[in-house]
Every structure is written in C-alpha cells, then in structure tokens.
Design a protein around this motif. Structure first.
Motif, PDB file in Angstrom:
ATOM      1  N   GLY A  88      75.319  40.401 -20.539  1.00 38.03           N
ATOM      2  CA  GLY A  88      74.928  40.194 -19.152  1.00 38.03           C
ATOM      3  C   GLY A  88      76.011  39.649 -18.242  1.00 38.03           C
ATOM      4  N   ALA A  89      77.253  39.575 -18.727  1.00 31.20           N
ATOM      5  CA  ALA A  89      78.330  39.028 -17.903  1.00 31.20           C
ATOM      6  C   ALA A  89      78.580  39.881 -16.664  1.00 31.20           C
ATOM      7  CB  ALA A  89      79.612  38.914 -18.723  1.00 31.20           C
ATOM      8  N   ALA A  90      79.030  39.219 -15.618  1.00 25.91           N
ATOM      9  CA  ALA A  90      79.287  39.864 -14.330  1.00 25.91           C
ATOM     10  C   ALA A  90      80.739  40.337 -14.267  1.00 25.91           C
ATOM     11  CB  ALA A  90      79.008  38.871 -13.206  1.00 25.91           C
ATOM     12  N   LEU A  91      81.005  41.496 -14.854  1.00 26.99           N
ATOM     13  CA  LEU A  91      82.367  42.029 -14.885  1.00 26.99           C
ATOM     14  C   LEU A  91      82.495  43.389 -14.209  1.00 26.99           C
ATOM     15  CD1 LEU A  91      83.362  40.972 -18.508  1.00 26.99           C
ATOM     16  CD2 LEU A  91      84.248  40.035 -16.370  1.00 26.99           C
ATOM     17  N   GLY A  92      81.458  43.808 -13.514  1.00 30.05           N
ATOM     18  CA  GLY A  92      81.531  45.059 -12.784  1.00 30.05           C
ATOM     19  C   GLY A  92      80.892  46.249 -13.479  1.00 30.05           C
ATOM     20  N   TRP A  93      80.465  46.076 -14.702  1.00 30.05           N
ATOM     21  CA  TRP A  93      79.782  47.141 -15.437  1.00 30.05           C
ATOM     22  C   TRP A  93      78.335  46.741 -15.663  1.00 30.05           C
ATOM     23  CZ3 TRP A  93      84.725  45.722 -17.515  1.00 30.05           C
ATOM     24  CH2 TRP A  93      85.709  46.714 -17.427  1.00 30.05           C
ATOM     25  N   VAL A  94      77.438  47.704 -15.643  1.00 31.83           N
ATOM     26  CA  VAL A  94      76.042  47.456 -16.009  1.00 31.83           C
ATOM     27  C   VAL A  94      75.897  47.622 -17.519  1.00 31.83           C
ATOM     28  CG1 VAL A  94      73.671  48.271 -15.757  1.00 31.83           C
ATOM     29  CG2 VAL A  94      75.154  48.141 -13.757  1.00 31.83           C
ATOM     30  N   ASP A  95      76.519  48.673 -18.051  1.00 26.43           N
ATOM     31  CA  ASP A  95      76.546  48.914 -19.494  1.00 26.43           C
ATOM     32  C   ASP A  95      77.959  48.664 -20.000  1.00 26.43           C
ATOM     33  OD1 ASP A  95      73.836  49.853 -19.694  1.00 26.43           O
ATOM     34  OD2 ASP A  95      74.509  51.720 -18.732  1.00 26.43           O
ATOM     35  N   PRO A  96      78.104  48.273 -21.262  1.00 26.12           N
ATOM     36  CA  PRO A  96      79.446  48.015 -21.795  1.00 26.12           C
ATOM     37  C   PRO A  96      80.362  49.227 -21.605  1.00 26.12           C
ATOM     38  CG  PRO A  96      77.788  47.222 -23.324  1.00 26.12           C
ATOM     39  CD  PRO A  96      77.056  48.000 -22.251  1.00 26.12           C
ATOM     40  N   PRO A  97      81.616  48.968 -21.196  1.00 22.41           N
ATOM     41  CA  PRO A  97      82.558  50.068 -21.026  1.00 22.41           C
ATOM     42  C   PRO A  97      82.920  50.676 -22.386  1.00 22.41           C
ATOM     43  CG  PRO A  97      83.705  47.981 -20.881  1.00 22.41           C
ATOM     44  CD  PRO A  97      82.236  47.664 -20.967  1.00 22.41           C
ATOM     45  N   SER A  98      83.316  51.941 -22.368  1.00 25.54           N
ATOM     46  CA  SER A  98      83.750  52.598 -23.601  1.00 25.54           C
ATOM     47  C   SER A  98      85.167  52.137 -23.949  1.00 25.54           C
ATOM     48  CB  SER A  98      83.739  54.112 -23.424  1.00 25.54           C
ATOM     49  OG  SER A  98      84.788  54.507 -22.550  1.00 25.54           O
ATOM     50  N   ALA A  99      85.543  52.335 -25.190  1.00 29.88           N
ATOM     51  CA  ALA A  99      86.899  51.997 -25.630  1.00 29.88           C
ATOM     52  C   ALA A  99      87.927  52.793 -24.837  1.00 29.88           C
ATOM     53  CB  ALA A  99      87.039  52.255 -27.132  1.00 29.88           C
ATOM     54  N   ASP A 100      87.635  54.063 -24.563  1.00 26.20           N
ATOM     55  CA  ASP A 100      88.566  54.895 -23.787  1.00 26.20           C
ATOM     56  C   ASP A 100      88.716  54.380 -22.368  1.00 26.20           C
ATOM     57  OD1 ASP A 100      89.029  56.538 -25.961  1.00 26.20           O
ATOM     58  OD2 ASP A 100      87.646  58.111 -25.289  1.00 26.20           O
ATOM     59  N   GLU A 101      87.610  53.956 -21.757  1.00 28.21           N
ATOM     60  CA  GLU A 101      87.646  53.425 -20.392  1.00 28.21           C
ATOM     61  C   GLU A 101      88.508  52.165 -20.323  1.00 28.21           C
ATOM     62  OE1 GLU A 101      84.487  52.066 -16.908  1.00 28.21           O
ATOM     63  OE2 GLU A 101      83.716  52.675 -18.854  1.00 28.21           O
ATOM     64  N   VAL A 102      88.376  51.293 -21.295  1.00 25.63           N
ATOM     65  CA  VAL A 102      89.163  50.060 -21.320  1.00 25.63           C
ATOM     66  C   VAL A 102      90.639  50.388 -21.556  1.00 25.63           C
ATOM     67  CG1 VAL A 102      89.570  47.892 -22.564  1.00 25.63           C
ATOM     68  CG2 VAL A 102      87.233  48.594 -21.970  1.00 25.63           C
ATOM     69  N   ALA A 103      90.927  51.315 -22.465  1.00 22.25           N
ATOM     70  CA  ALA A 103      92.319  51.703 -22.730  1.00 22.25           C
ATOM     71  C   ALA A 103      92.963  52.290 -21.476  1.00 22.25           C
ATOM     72  CB  ALA A 103      92.381  52.697 -23.885  1.00 22.25           C
ATOM     73  N   GLU A 104      92.229  53.123 -20.748  1.00 21.30           N
ATOM     74  CA  GLU A 104      92.745  53.718 -19.513  1.00 21.30           C
ATOM     75  C   GLU A 104      92.997  52.645 -18.458  1.00 21.30           C
ATOM     76  OE1 GLU A 104      91.067  56.662 -16.071  1.00 21.30           O
ATOM     77  OE2 GLU A 104      90.653  57.254 -18.157  1.00 21.30           O
ATOM     78  N   LEU A 105      92.069  51.700 -18.326  1.00 22.26           N
ATOM     79  CA  LEU A 105      92.227  50.604 -17.381  1.00 22.26           C
ATOM     80  C   LEU A 105      93.470  49.779 -17.726  1.00 22.26           C
ATOM     81  CD1 LEU A 105      91.185  48.772 -15.050  1.00 22.26           C
ATOM     82  CD2 LEU A 105      89.814  47.591 -16.782  1.00 22.26           C
ATOM     83  N   LEU A 106      93.643  49.442 -18.997  1.00 27.33           N
ATOM     84  CA  LEU A 106      94.819  48.671 -19.416  1.00 27.33           C
ATOM     85  C   LEU A 106      96.106  49.425 -19.107  1.00 27.33           C
ATOM     86  CD1 LEU A 106      93.941  47.007 -22.835  1.00 27.33           C
ATOM     87  CD2 LEU A 106      94.482  45.884 -20.678  1.00 27.33           C
ATOM     88  N   ASP A 107      96.131  50.728 -19.373  1.00 26.17           N
ATOM     89  CA  ASP A 107      97.314  51.535 -19.064  1.00 26.17           C
ATOM     90  C   ASP A 107      97.650  51.463 -17.581  1.00 26.17           C
ATOM     91  OD1 ASP A 107      97.695  52.305 -21.700  1.00 26.17           O
ATOM     92  OD2 ASP A 107      96.803  54.303 -21.438  1.00 26.17           O
ATOM     93  N   GLU A 108      96.626  51.586 -16.727  1.00 27.14           N
ATOM     94  CA  GLU A 108      96.832  51.523 -15.274  1.00 27.14           C
ATOM     95  C   GLU A 108      97.405  50.170 -14.863  1.00 27.14           C
ATOM     96  OE1 GLU A 108      93.206  52.300 -13.146  1.00 27.14           O
ATOM     97  OE2 GLU A 108      92.920  54.237 -14.130  1.00 27.14           O
ATOM     98  N   VAL A 109      96.775  49.088 -15.335  1.00 27.30           N
ATOM     99  CA  VAL A 109      97.210  47.752 -14.943  1.00 27.30           C
ATOM    100  C   VAL A 109      98.611  47.466 -15.474  1.00 27.30           C
ATOM    101  CG1 VAL A 109      96.719  45.273 -15.116  1.00 27.30           C
ATOM    102  CG2 VAL A 109      94.846  46.885 -14.725  1.00 27.30           C
ATOM    103  N   LEU A 110      98.900  47.849 -16.708  1.00 27.12           N
ATOM    104  CA  LEU A 110     100.234  47.627 -17.270  1.00 27.12           C
ATOM    105  C   LEU A 110     101.292  48.399 -16.484  1.00 27.12           C
ATOM    106  CD1 LEU A 110      99.404  47.620 -21.068  1.00 27.12           C
ATOM    107  CD2 LEU A 110     100.429  45.730 -19.770  1.00 27.12           C
ATOM    108  N   SER A 111     100.988  49.628 -16.108  1.00 26.89           N
ATOM    109  CA  SER A 111     101.923  50.418 -15.308  1.00 26.89           C
ATOM    110  C   SER A 111     102.178  49.747 -13.964  1.00 26.89           C
ATOM    111  CB  SER A 111     101.364  51.832 -15.121  1.00 26.89           C
ATOM    112  OG  SER A 111     102.198  52.585 -14.278  1.00 26.89           O
ATOM    113  N   GLN A 112     101.112  49.268 -13.331  1.00 32.38           N
ATOM    114  CA  GLN A 112     101.262  48.580 -12.046  1.00 32.38           C
ATOM    115  C   GLN A 112     102.021  47.262 -12.212  1.00 32.38           C
ATOM    116  OE1 GLN A 112      97.017  48.755 -11.221  1.00 32.38           O
ATOM    117  NE2 GLN A 112      97.438  49.938  -9.369  1.00 32.38           N
ATOM    118  N   ALA A 113     101.790  46.557 -13.313  1.00 28.53           N
ATOM    119  CA  ALA A 113     102.496  45.294 -13.558  1.00 28.53           C
ATOM    120  C   ALA A 113     103.997  45.550 -13.728  1.00 28.53           C
ATOM    121  CB  ALA A 113     101.923  44.590 -14.785  1.00 28.53           C
TER     122      ALA A 113
END
Length: 179
Positions: free
Chosen positions: A32-57
């Motif tokens: 129930g944490a407030a992290l922007g998702w209603v359902d838990p994100p998939s492993a692929d979704e998290v990996a893609e997000l990390l790739d984006e943030v790391l590239s931007q960093a």
C-alpha cells in the motif's frame, strides 16, 4: 551488538541491481505504499526506469542514491531535472523508497539528505516533490530537511475507491542552501 552501518552510495559507486530495487518497490507497493503505482511494478518496468535514471545521472540531469544496511540494498531514491527549457534550473525528487523491514533506522533521512546535497552541488535552484497526503512520516521527514508545502490538491490521488490529497513541497536551494 553494534548497530548495522547505513552506507549511501551514488550512481557512480553502485553496481546496478535491478532485481533488488524491484523487490523493494514491488513489496512496498503491494503493502500500500504511496510510490505512484497502484499495482506492483514489473521487473522489466523497474529495470527500464533504472536505466533511464542512470543515463540521466551520467548526463548530469539526475541523481540516484542507494542505501545498504549490513551489505544489503534497503533503499533507493532519485531526483530528475525538469526537461522544459524554462524549468531546467529545477528538479523533482521523484522517489525515495526504503525496504519496510528497515523502516525507522534513518535510511530515508540519509537518502533524502544525500539527494538534497547532490541537487545543491548540481546547481539545482528549487527541488520539488509531491507526496500522498496520508504519508505523514514522509511529509514530516521532508519538512525536517528544509522542504515547505506550497500546495495541495484535495482527493487527487485515486487508489480504487479511496482518495488522497496530493501534497506539493519545495526546497529553495538558492535561499536556504538546502539542509
């Protein structure tokens, strides 16, 4: 017995571990944490997000921090610079997530303080964030680190039939130097 040491690393010191980040985020959202998702994100979704943030960093347009406790990844947080040319001096603290089993040990504070310091070092003028209105612990943490509330959208966040306020905070690093 000595308390376990919290280690906070930036993106350049961390060997990306998308599976561990996925475990933290998915477990928190499932609880129930407030992290922007209603359902838990998939492993692929998290990996893609990390790739984006790391590239931007790596490009200087984001900061990513992770926290370890006793050698285990227990927290992740990041901010990203706004893309609009007129908003480029500013960034949004998008996520700070700490493994539920490690709550209450100062990990969220350590991650957030490091991210605020990173923003100041990167020349960010105003660091913003938004949080769900019922996330009182996070809101208190942000206030204690120099953020001030600048707005609220009543009943804006929809989780099924439940509604929560969306609360906006800012830390003006030009006037306060952050915290």
């Amino acid at each position: 017995m000595e308390p376990e040491t919290i280690t906070v690393l930036d993106h350049s010191e961390w060997t990306p571990d998308p599976e561990a980040v996925h475990r933290i985020l998915a477990d928190l959202v499932a609880g129930g944490a407030a992290l922007g998702w209603v359902d838990p994100p998939s492993a692929d979704e998290v990996a893609e997000l990390l790739d984006e943030v790391l590239s931007q960093a790596r490009a200087g347009d984001a900061a990513l921090r992770v926290a370890h406790l006793g050698g285990r990844l227990v927290g992740v947080g990041y901010w990203r610079r706004y893309a609009r040319p007129t908003h480029r001096p500013h960034a949004d603290l998008e996520k700070v997530a700490v493994d539920a089993a490690a709550h209450g040990r100062g990990i969220g504070r350590a991650l957030t303080a490091a991210l605020v310091a990173d923003a100041a070092a990167a020349g960010i003028e105003v660091l913003t964030l938004d949080a769900r209105g019922d996330n009182t612990r996070a809101l208190a943490l942000y206030r204690s680190l120099g953020f001030t509330e600048y707005g609220r959208l009543p009943d804006f966040v929809a989780v099924g039939e439940r509604r929560y306020d969306k609360v906006f905070h800012m830390n003006d690093l030009r006037t306060r130097g952050g915290q």
